[in-house]
Write a protein that holds these residues in place. Structure first.
Motif, PDB file in Angstrom:
ATOM      1  N   LEU A  45       0.650  -1.446   0.597  1.00 19.94           N
ATOM      2  CA  LEU A  45       0.352  -0.035  -0.131  1.00 19.94           C
ATOM      3  C   LEU A  45       1.000   1.067  -0.110  1.00 19.94           C
ATOM      4  O   LEU A  45       0.803   2.054  -0.236  1.00 19.94           O
ATOM      5  CB  LEU A  45      -0.970  -0.201   1.450  1.00 19.94           C
ATOM      6  CG  LEU A  45      -2.033  -0.627   1.400  1.00 19.94           C
ATOM      7  CD1 LEU A  45      -2.524  -1.408   3.116  1.00 19.94           C
ATOM      8  CD2 LEU A  45      -3.289  -0.188   0.057  1.00 19.94           C
ATOM      9  N   VAL A  46       1.792   1.684   0.788  1.00 20.59           N
ATOM     10  CA  VAL A  46       2.707   2.724   1.035  1.00 20.59           C
ATOM     11  C   VAL A  46       3.446   2.337  -0.123  1.00 20.59           C
ATOM     12  O   VAL A  46       3.753   3.792  -1.183  1.00 20.59           O
ATOM     13  CB  VAL A  46       3.743   2.373   2.147  1.00 20.59           C
ATOM     14  CG1 VAL A  46       5.204   3.787   1.916  1.00 20.59           C
ATOM     15  CG2 VAL A  46       3.015   2.409   3.313  1.00 20.59           C
ATOM     16  N   ALA A  47       4.041   1.629  -0.927  1.00 17.34           N
ATOM     17  CA  ALA A  47       4.309   1.532  -2.197  1.00 17.34           C
ATOM     18  C   ALA A  47       3.952   2.499  -2.980  1.00 17.34           C
ATOM     19  O   ALA A  47       4.126   2.996  -4.042  1.00 17.34           O
ATOM     20  CB  ALA A  47       5.593  -0.283  -2.379  1.00 17.34           C
ATOM     21  N   ARG A  48       2.361   1.829  -2.935  1.00 13.64           N
ATOM     22  CA  ARG A  48       1.458   2.101  -4.476  1.00 13.64           C
ATOM     23  C   ARG A  48       1.377   3.494  -4.362  1.00 13.64           C
ATOM     24  O   ARG A  48       1.518   4.606  -5.039  1.00 13.64           O
ATOM     25  CB  ARG A  48       0.591   0.799  -3.895  1.00 13.64           C
ATOM     26  CG  ARG A  48      -1.073   1.436  -5.172  1.00 13.64           C
ATOM     27  CD  ARG A  48      -2.037   0.134  -4.941  1.00 13.64           C
ATOM     28  NE  ARG A  48      -2.940   0.721  -6.046  1.00 13.64           N
ATOM     29  CZ  ARG A  48      -3.295   0.714  -7.107  1.00 13.64           C
ATOM     30  NH1 ARG A  48      -2.315  -0.222  -7.824  1.00 13.64           N
ATOM     31  NH2 ARG A  48      -4.070   0.954  -7.730  1.00 13.64           N
ATOM     32  N   PHE A  49       1.029   4.308  -3.161  1.00 17.89           N
ATOM     33  CA  PHE A  49       0.944   5.117  -2.580  1.00 17.89           C
ATOM     34  C   PHE A  49       2.015   5.655  -3.860  1.00 17.89           C
ATOM     35  O   PHE A  49       1.876   6.941  -3.774  1.00 17.89           O
ATOM     36  CB  PHE A  49       0.685   5.471  -1.464  1.00 17.89           C
ATOM     37  CG  PHE A  49       0.473   7.292  -0.925  1.00 17.89           C
ATOM     38  CD1 PHE A  49      -0.093   7.715  -1.369  1.00 17.89           C
ATOM     39  CD2 PHE A  49       1.961   7.894  -0.499  1.00 17.89           C
ATOM     40  CE1 PHE A  49      -1.266   9.316  -0.966  1.00 17.89           C
ATOM     41  CE2 PHE A  49       1.788   9.148   0.171  1.00 17.89           C
ATOM     42  CZ  PHE A  49       0.518  10.122  -0.253  1.00 17.89           C
ATOM     43  N   LEU A  50       3.088   5.368  -3.041  1.00 13.86           N
ATOM     44  CA  LEU A  50       4.768   6.236  -3.894  1.00 13.86           C
ATOM     45  C   LEU A  50       4.763   6.579  -5.058  1.00 13.86           C
ATOM     46  O   LEU A  50       5.325   7.113  -5.809  1.00 13.86           O
ATOM     47  CB  LEU A  50       5.765   5.648  -2.749  1.00 13.86           C
ATOM     48  CG  LEU A  50       5.989   6.032  -1.062  1.00 13.86           C
ATOM     49  CD1 LEU A  50       7.226   5.126  -0.518  1.00 13.86           C
ATOM     50  CD2 LEU A  50       6.383   7.368  -1.173  1.00 13.86           C
ATOM     51  N   VAL A  51       4.497   5.623  -6.173  1.00 18.14           N
ATOM     52  CA  VAL A  51       4.940   5.748  -6.958  1.00 18.14           C
ATOM     53  C   VAL A  51       3.596   6.283  -7.753  1.00 18.14           C
ATOM     54  O   VAL A  51       3.877   7.304  -8.740  1.00 18.14           O
ATOM     55  CB  VAL A  51       3.996   3.651  -8.031  1.00 18.14           C
ATOM     56  CG1 VAL A  51       4.108   3.714  -8.643  1.00 18.14           C
ATOM     57  CG2 VAL A  51       6.137   3.023  -7.021  1.00 18.14           C
ATOM     58  N   PHE A  52       2.302   6.041  -6.843  1.00 15.85           N
ATOM     59  CA  PHE A  52       0.982   6.827  -8.030  1.00 15.85           C
ATOM     60  C   PHE A  52       0.561   8.168  -7.772  1.00 15.85           C
ATOM     61  O   PHE A  52      -0.328   8.659  -7.882  1.00 15.85           O
ATOM     62  CB  PHE A  52       0.136   5.501  -8.222  1.00 15.85           C
ATOM     63  CG  PHE A  52       0.311   4.664  -8.764  1.00 15.85           C
ATOM     64  CD1 PHE A  52       0.340   4.416 -10.398  1.00 15.85           C
ATOM     65  CD2 PHE A  52       0.791   3.460  -8.325  1.00 15.85           C
ATOM     66  CE1 PHE A  52       0.648   3.752 -11.054  1.00 15.85           C
ATOM     67  CE2 PHE A  52       0.820   2.568  -9.400  1.00 15.85           C
ATOM     68  CZ  PHE A  52       0.926   2.409 -10.472  1.00 15.85           C
ATOM     69  N   VAL A  53       1.135   8.036  -6.122  1.00 15.26           N
ATOM     70  CA  VAL A  53       0.987   9.904  -5.549  1.00 15.26           C
ATOM     71  C   VAL A  53       1.403  10.865  -5.483  1.00 15.26           C
ATOM     72  O   VAL A  53       1.260  11.932  -5.892  1.00 15.26           O
ATOM     73  CB  VAL A  53      -0.459   9.849  -4.709  1.00 15.26           C
ATOM     74  CG1 VAL A  53      -0.492  10.764  -3.785  1.00 15.26           C
ATOM     75  CG2 VAL A  53      -1.170   8.362  -4.246  1.00 15.26           C
ATOM     76  N   VAL A  54       2.578   9.541  -4.841  1.00 18.06           N
ATOM     77  CA  VAL A  54       3.868  10.530  -4.365  1.00 18.06           C
ATOM     78  C   VAL A  54       4.629  11.062  -5.638  1.00 18.06           C
ATOM     79  O   VAL A  54       5.130  10.384  -6.307  1.00 18.06           O
ATOM     80  CB  VAL A  54       4.210  10.197  -3.613  1.00 18.06           C
ATOM     81  CG1 VAL A  54       5.503  11.619  -3.244  1.00 18.06           C
ATOM     82  CG2 VAL A  54       3.748  10.328  -2.238  1.00 18.06           C
TER      83      VAL A  54
END
Length: 163
Positions: A45-54
């Motif tokens: 979840l954190v990785a997905r956030f870092l890739v697609f949002v941040v």
């Protein structure tokens, strides 16, 4: 025989683990496996956030610019990397969304960094049907632990090295 049956029911059941070895399933072992799966889910979840949002420039700050160590990793670090790689793959395959290779590699890097194991994400490209295709895989030393099987034919462009 009845004592053995009573003992196995109070301790747990015996299942076959990897490589056909017997594995005793107790309430504690089930809890530990559940916690490890939860940890992998949170990392994805954190990785997905870092890739697609941040923005990538902020995510890249987690990986200070330095060269990856091309020497083979210690056996324990490599074994930990393969264990984390299998766990990330197993959990990612059961989530309701598709985790890309970069998300999986980043989640693995986060889990390995949490354990003090240095890893690096290698990003490469190749030409497919006249278009560029990208792929990311996670390495511990010279061993590929996530996405390595699919990296055949990709030309490495960059390495993101965790500390």
């Amino acid at each position: 025989s009845s004592r053995a049956a009573a003992k196995s029911s109070s301790v747990g059941s015996i299942a076959t683990g990897r490589e056909g070895r017997p594995r005793v399933t107790t309430p504690t072992s089930v809890l530990i496996r559940g916690l490890k799966a939860t940890e992998a889910t949170l990392a994805l979840l954190v990785a997905r956030f870092l890739v697609f949002v941040v923005p990538f420039r902020l995510t890249a700050r987690m990986f200070p610019p330095r060269e990856p160590d091309d020497a083979p990793a210690e056996a324990a670090a490599e074994a930990c990397g393969h264990l984390i790689g299998r766990r990330v793959a197993r959990v990612a395959d059961h989530l309701p969304w598709t985790s890309t290779c970069l998300v999986r590699a980043l989640a693995g890097a986060l889990l390995l960094a949490r354990r003090g194991t240095v890893s690096h994400i290698r990003v490469g490209v190749r030409k497919e049907d006249g278009r560029l295709a990208g792929h990311a895989w996670l390495m511990v030393g010279t061993a590929s632990v996530i996405g390595g099987a699919a990296s055949e034919g990709y030309v490495p462009l960059a390495d993101l090295v965790s500390s």
